[in-house]
Write a protein that holds these residues in place. Structure first.
Motif, PDB file in Angstrom:
ATOM      1  N   PHE A 363      -6.642 -29.023 -83.529  1.00  0.00           N
ATOM      2  CA  PHE A 363      -5.615 -29.386 -82.553  1.00  0.00           C
ATOM      3  C   PHE A 363      -5.760 -28.564 -81.271  1.00  0.00           C
ATOM      4  O   PHE A 363      -5.465 -29.065 -80.178  1.00  0.00           O
ATOM      5  CB  PHE A 363      -4.221 -29.185 -83.152  1.00  0.00           C
ATOM      6  N   THR A 364      -6.201 -27.328 -81.400  1.00  0.00           N
ATOM      7  CA  THR A 364      -6.481 -26.521 -80.210  1.00  0.00           C
ATOM      8  C   THR A 364      -7.601 -27.137 -79.393  1.00  0.00           C
ATOM      9  O   THR A 364      -7.565 -27.149 -78.160  1.00  0.00           O
ATOM     10  CB  THR A 364      -6.834 -25.077 -80.605  1.00  0.00           C
ATOM     11  N   GLN A 365      -8.604 -27.658 -80.100  1.00  0.00           N
ATOM     12  CA  GLN A 365      -9.714 -28.325 -79.418  1.00  0.00           C
ATOM     13  C   GLN A 365      -9.219 -29.560 -78.675  1.00  0.00           C
ATOM     14  O   GLN A 365      -9.598 -29.804 -77.522  1.00  0.00           O
ATOM     15  CB  GLN A 365     -10.781 -28.718 -80.444  1.00  0.00           C
ATOM     16  N   LEU A 366      -8.356 -30.346 -79.304  1.00  0.00           N
ATOM     17  CA  LEU A 366      -7.805 -31.528 -78.644  1.00  0.00           C
ATOM     18  C   LEU A 366      -6.979 -31.136 -77.418  1.00  0.00           C
ATOM     19  O   LEU A 366      -7.073 -31.757 -76.362  1.00  0.00           O
ATOM     20  CB  LEU A 366      -6.931 -32.324 -79.620  1.00  0.00           C
ATOM     21  N   ARG A 367      -6.174 -30.103 -77.577  1.00  0.00           N
ATOM     22  CA  ARG A 367      -5.346 -29.648 -76.448  1.00  0.00           C
ATOM     23  C   ARG A 367      -6.217 -29.171 -75.289  1.00  0.00           C
ATOM     24  O   ARG A 367      -5.905 -29.429 -74.123  1.00  0.00           O
ATOM     25  CB  ARG A 367      -4.412 -28.522 -76.923  1.00  0.00           C
ATOM     26  N   HIS A 368      -7.316 -28.514 -75.619  1.00  0.00           N
ATOM     27  CA  HIS A 368      -8.232 -28.043 -74.576  1.00  0.00           C
ATOM     28  C   HIS A 368      -8.880 -29.217 -73.852  1.00  0.00           C
ATOM     29  O   HIS A 368      -8.972 -29.223 -72.614  1.00  0.00           O
ATOM     30  CB  HIS A 368      -9.300 -27.155 -75.211  1.00  0.00           C
ATOM     31  N   VAL A 369      -9.307 -30.221 -74.595  1.00  0.00           N
ATOM     32  CA  VAL A 369      -9.965 -31.377 -73.989  1.00  0.00           C
ATOM     33  C   VAL A 369      -8.992 -32.155 -73.110  1.00  0.00           C
ATOM     34  O   VAL A 369      -9.340 -32.608 -72.009  1.00  0.00           O
ATOM     35  CB  VAL A 369     -10.551 -32.301 -75.090  1.00  0.00           C
ATOM     36  N   PHE A 370      -7.765 -32.311 -73.576  1.00  0.00           N
ATOM     37  CA  PHE A 370      -6.763 -33.045 -72.803  1.00  0.00           C
ATOM     38  C   PHE A 370      -6.245 -32.253 -71.608  1.00  0.00           C
ATOM     39  O   PHE A 370      -5.610 -32.826 -70.715  1.00  0.00           O
ATOM     40  CB  PHE A 370      -5.579 -33.423 -73.694  1.00  0.00           C
ATOM     41  N   GLY A 371      -6.484 -30.950 -71.593  1.00  0.00           N
ATOM     42  CA  GLY A 371      -5.965 -30.129 -70.502  1.00  0.00           C
ATOM     43  C   GLY A 371      -4.463 -29.977 -70.547  1.00  0.00           C
ATOM     44  O   GLY A 371      -3.809 -29.805 -69.511  1.00  0.00           O
ATOM     45  N   THR A 372      -3.905 -30.011 -71.755  1.00  0.00           N
ATOM     46  CA  THR A 372      -2.450 -29.996 -71.904  1.00  0.00           C
ATOM     47  C   THR A 372      -1.834 -28.701 -71.395  1.00  0.00           C
ATOM     48  O   THR A 372      -0.760 -28.714 -70.772  1.00  0.00           O
ATOM     49  CB  THR A 372      -2.073 -30.198 -73.385  1.00  0.00           C
ATOM     50  N   ARG A 373      -2.500 -27.585 -71.653  1.00  0.00           N
ATOM     51  CA  ARG A 373      -1.928 -26.299 -71.249  1.00  0.00           C
ATOM     52  C   ARG A 373      -1.783 -26.209 -69.733  1.00  0.00           C
ATOM     53  O   ARG A 373      -0.748 -25.756 -69.224  1.00  0.00           O
ATOM     54  CB  ARG A 373      -2.828 -25.163 -71.763  1.00  0.00           C
ATOM     55  N   ALA A 374      -2.810 -26.658 -69.009  1.00  0.00           N
ATOM     56  CA  ALA A 374      -2.742 -26.623 -67.549  1.00  0.00           C
ATOM     57  C   ALA A 374      -1.642 -27.549 -67.038  1.00  0.00           C
ATOM     58  O   ALA A 374      -0.904 -27.213 -66.097  1.00  0.00           O
ATOM     59  CB  ALA A 374      -4.089 -27.014 -66.952  1.00  0.00           C
ATOM     60  N   LEU A 375      -1.510 -28.732 -67.659  1.00  0.00           N
ATOM     61  CA  LEU A 375      -0.447 -29.658 -67.265  1.00  0.00           C
ATOM     62  C   LEU A 375       0.922 -29.050 -67.528  1.00  0.00           C
ATOM     63  O   LEU A 375       1.848 -29.192 -66.721  1.00  0.00           O
ATOM     64  CB  LEU A 375      -0.592 -30.975 -68.034  1.00  0.00           C
ATOM     65  N   TYR A 376       1.049 -28.368 -68.655  1.00  0.00           N
ATOM     66  CA  TYR A 376       2.315 -27.739 -69.009  1.00  0.00           C
ATOM     67  C   TYR A 376       2.695 -26.665 -67.990  1.00  0.00           C
ATOM     68  O   TYR A 376       3.856 -26.586 -67.560  1.00  0.00           O
ATOM     69  CB  TYR A 376       2.212 -27.150 -70.412  1.00  0.00           C
ATOM     70  N   GLU A 377       1.731 -25.829 -67.614  1.00  0.00           N
ATOM     71  CA  GLU A 377       2.013 -24.783 -66.632  1.00  0.00           C
ATOM     72  C   GLU A 377       2.382 -25.393 -65.285  1.00  0.00           C
ATOM     73  O   GLU A 377       3.264 -24.870 -64.581  1.00  0.00           O
ATOM     74  CB  GLU A 377       0.786 -23.873 -66.473  1.00  0.00           C
TER      75      GLU A 377
END
Length: 476
Positions: A363-377
């Motif tokens: 799931f961390t890999q998926l989040r990294h690929v989707f760029g979710t963390r950057a979108l969240y910030e």
């Protein structure tokens, strides 16, 4: 310099799930659920163990294992117990239909296993279509995935594909799906999300090329190579001559891609590949082990993909709405957006989804690929900006209001009341006002306008209070 070469592989079976996110009309969730129920769809309930082998074409998904795989606060969200529960309301239907995808250089027979319609918060819907291909070259399975995920024709290559099913021919995949497979869903599409577009015609948040989750079971004697993993992530099938295609010629690039995009805990027999438009499992394990892996892809990893896709789309939606309200400067829209972002962050967005090491890593890999963390910030920064604007707006509004009230209090209370208050007691002699001086007319105007302003402000406050209560109920 040595170039990348492709060695064709034999595919035993390919399980391909196509996930289409779409915009849903506001307040249409209950009506859509009723229509789906009348059309033979079954609401997915984790407590109903008789559904464990109902929608997966012979595979079985353990509901107990799925519940234990995710953390409790996520389980409540993705497996709500009732129709009124907030979260993923999933409705599934078995199809078991045979069809054929035909292009200029290949014809791929496939089975349409089942379909899910998932109603999500924030006016988002997810349509999942499960398909299966068997006993064909690996390249043809990738070509099928690459072509089937294109809902609308955009390029000459896209227009070469057509779907044949039950004696009918469909020139586009979206025609096949929305006319034959899920005709109940299009009436609930919210086309306002593409109202400003020149060429977009479908209400999707990303584009008309949808997400693919694939399970590729190769023959046991095959060796999985870097080119095979790259092709799975990119869905590189066949070139114009009908030969295996790989859109990469550099071995160094190929090695970097595999290192960054692949989860190789069970190499060399099993790999997971995460990319912007695909999440694929490639394995040479057969028998019970391959069925266990397929079950996991239909179960835990399917929901892990849906959660991360949901996060990405909602965060993108917030960013888009922020750019609009920043220009429009409408107080109510800003308040609604602030409330929506806070509701999403507090109730739905969680960094940790699964307690097991494997689940966390995938799931961390998926989040990294989707760029979710950057979108969240980015959304958090937008939220802080909205709070600053609200504070400034509220301060300015309160300052103007205080000025108006002070003027009326001073002029009306000290000056106006002393001038005309005696004439406004008891039975008012309106004829007496014809002999007023200029200052008395001013005092009279201030007195009555003050009463009018007070009444208007009272009504406006009550209306705003009522609207605020209604908007709060939407987020309960």
């Amino acid at each position: 310099m040595e170039r990348v070469t492709v060695n064709e592989k034999k595919l035993e079976s390919g399980l391909l799930t196509f996930v289409f996110p779409f915009a849903l009309k506001k307040s249409s969730e209950r009506k859509l659920a009723g229509v789906l129920a009348d059309s033979g769809y079954t609401r997915f309930d984790l407590g109903q163990t008789d559904l464990e082998d109902a929608f997966y074409g012979g595979e079985r998904v353990s509901h107990r294992d799925m519940e234990h795989y995710f953390l409790p606060f996520i389980t409540k969200f993705i497996f709500p117990k009732s129709r009124e529960g907030a979260g993923f309301q999933r409705y599934s239907k078995v199809l078991n239909v045979s069809a054929l995808l035909k292009t200029d250089n290949v014809s791929v027979p496939f089975s349409l296993i089942s379909v899910d319609v998932i109603v999500c918060p924030f006016q988002l819907g997810l349509l999942s279509v499960r398909t299966k291909v068997e006993d064909l070259p690996y390249s043809e399975a990738l070509e099928f995935a690459s072509r089937f995920r294109v809902l609308e024709d955009r390029t000459p290559q896209d227009k070469k594909a057509e779907v044949l099913c039950d004696g009918s021919t469909f020139d586009q995949v979206d025609d096949f799906l929305f006319e034959s497979v899920v005709p109940e869903v299009p009436p609930f599409f919210d086309f306002s999300v593409v109202s400003d577009s020149h060429f977009e015609t479908l209400p999707y948040f990303v584009d008309e090329r949808v997400y693919v989750q694939g399970t590729f079971v190769l023959s046991a004697d095959e060796l999985i190579e870097n080119a095979d993993l790259f092709r799975a992530g990119q869905l590189d099938g066949l070139n114009g001559d009908g030969n295996p295609r790989v859109e990469c010629s550099s071995l160094d690039y190929l090695a970097r891609y595999v290192s960054e995009q692949c989860y190789d805990r069970w190499a060399p027999d099993t790999y997971y590949v995460c990319d912007q438009h695909s999440f694929c499992l490639i394995t040479t394990e057969n028998g019970g082990r391959s069925r266990q892996l397929a079950s996991q892809m239909y179960g835990e990893y399917y929901y892990g993909l849906l959660i991360n896709l949901f996060y990405k789309i909602v965060l993108l939606k917030f960013s888009n709405e922020y750019s609009r309200v920043k220009l429009e400067r409408e107080d109510e829209k800003i308040e609604d957006l602030v409330r929506a972002i806070n509701h999403f962050i507090s109730k739905y967005y969680f960094i940790e989804l699964a307690p097991q090491t494997q689940g966390r890593e995938v799931f961390t890999q998926l989040r990294h690929v989707f760029g979710t963390r950057a979108l969240y910030e980015d959304v958090k920064d937008n939220l802080a900006s909205l709070f600053q604007y609200q504070d400034k707006f509220a301060s300015n509004r309160n300052g103007h209001l205080l000025t108006v009230l002070t003027l009326y209090t001073v002029i009306g209370g000290i000056y106006g009341m002393n001038q005309v208050i005696e004439d406004l007691k008891g039975n008012i002699d309106w004829g007496k006002m014809s002999s007023y001086s200029l200052f008395q007319y001013i005092a009279l105007f201030v007195t009555f306008s003050g009463l009018l302003v007070g009444a208007i402000m009272t009504v406006a406050s009550l209306v705003k209070w009522y609207k605020e209560k209604r908007r709060q109920k939407e987020w309960v």
